[in-house]
Design a protein around this motif. Structure first.
Motif, short mmCIF file in Angstrom:
data_model
loop_
_atom_site.label_atom_id
_atom_site.label_comp_id
_atom_site.label_asym_id
_atom_site.label_seq_id
_atom_site.Cartn_x
_atom_site.Cartn_y
_atom_site.Cartn_z
N ASP A 247 -0.71 8.31 4.08
CA ASP A 247 0.12 8.57 2.91
C ASP A 247 1.54 8.13 3.23
OD1 ASP A 247 0.85 9.53 0.35
OD2 ASP A 247 1.41 11.45 1.18
N SER B 105 6.97 0.97 -0.05
CA SER B 105 5.55 0.69 0.17
C SER B 105 5.37 -0.19 1.40
CB SER B 105 4.94 0.01 -1.07
OG SER B 105 5.56 -1.25 -1.29
N GLU C 79 -4.49 3.07 -3.01
CA GLU C 79 -3.45 2.96 -4.02
C GLU C 79 -2.39 2.01 -3.50
OE1 GLU C 79 -1.90 6.70 -5.40
OE2 GLU C 79 -3.91 7.57 -5.53
N THR D 66 -6.94 9.62 6.45
CA THR D 66 -5.97 9.39 5.38
C THR D 66 -4.69 8.74 5.91
OG1 THR D 66 -4.84 11.53 5.58
CG2 THR D 66 -6.72 11.45 4.09
N GLU E 291 -5.30 1.17 -8.37
CA GLU E 291 -6.00 2.33 -7.83
C GLU E 291 -7.47 1.95 -7.79
OE1 GLU E 291 -5.22 6.08 -9.68
OE2 GLU E 291 -3.10 5.61 -9.91
N ASP F 83 -7.34 7.00 1.40
CA ASP F 83 -7.95 8.31 1.59
C ASP F 83 -9.46 8.16 1.66
OD1 ASP F 83 -8.28 11.09 1.77
OD2 ASP F 83 -8.26 11.33 -0.41
N TYR G 244 0.82 -1.20 0.00
CA TYR G 244 0.00 0.00 0.00
C TYR G 244 0.86 1.25 0.00
CZ TYR G 244 -3.83 -3.10 1.31
OH TYR G 244 -4.77 -4.10 1.33
N ALA G 245 0.35 2.31 -0.66
CA ALA G 245 1.00 3.61 -0.67
C ALA G 245 0.10 4.70 -0.11
CB ALA G 245 1.42 4.00 -2.08
N GLU G 246 -1.22 4.57 -0.33
CA GLU G 246 -2.12 5.64 0.09
C GLU G 246 -3.52 5.11 0.33
OE1 GLU G 246 -3.78 9.84 -1.74
OE2 GLU G 246 -1.83 9.09 -2.41
N ASP H 103 5.24 8.35 2.23
CA ASP H 103 6.19 9.15 1.48
C ASP H 103 7.42 8.28 1.24
OD1 ASP H 103 8.19 10.85 0.61
OD2 ASP H 103 7.58 12.49 1.91
#
Length: 155
Positions: free
Chosen positions: A120, A95, A61, A118, A71, A51, A47-49, A122
């Motif tokens: 996220d 990730s 994402e 959320t 996505e 929301d 996973y990366a994001e 980075d």
């Protein structure tokens, strides 16, 4: 391949609390975990994001084990697939695996996060998780890539 709705619908319909937006917004921990279980079953391995968009749609994402970037948007209330896109890619080292994602969320919970908004990742610096604390105040947590909380800020 099954669609996201085919994987998630039985999980969410059997277990959604019906209080997705209670207490002033954000997603309950139980509802988030059920949706993540469905995303894992769908094929997400990294996973990366994440929301929560407009309180009714969770955008995810990430990647499958075979490197395809995913996505996906799903309706929070019942797991219905709203959008899906796949792109040939490679899984980046930064990730989070499903287990790491759950550990990061558990660490955030131990530091006051009650309702999720959320997450996220980075690829260079940190992991940011936002949501609400037990008093309904906005909360932003920063974690390093070892999943340790390095910052807690109330807005």
């Amino acid at each position: 391949m099954k669609t996201l709705t085919q994987w998630i619908a039985p999980l969410t319909l059997a277990g959604m609390t019906g209080t997705v937006l209670a207490d002033g917004g954000g997603l309950s921990q139980d509802d988030l975990m059920r949706l993540l279980d469905g995303a894992d079953a769908y094929g997400f391995s990294h996973y990366a994001e994440l929301d929560l968009d407009d309180g009714h749609r969770l955008e995810l994402e990430g990647w499958r084990d075979d490197g395809w970037e995913l996505e996906v948007d799903m309706r929070v209330e019942d797991g219905t697939l709203l959008h899906e896109a796949q792109t040939r890619s490679q899984i980046p080292d930064w990730s989070l695996t499903g287990d790491q994602l759950r550990q990061a969320l558990a660490n955030a919970r131990r530091n006051g996060l009650q309702r999720f908004s959320t997450l996220d990742v980075d690829g260079v610096d940190d992991i940011e998780i936002e949501g609400l604390d037990g008093d309904g105040r906005e909360l932003e947590l920063t974690l390093d890539h070892d999943l340790k909380v390095t910052g807690v800020e109330h807005d």
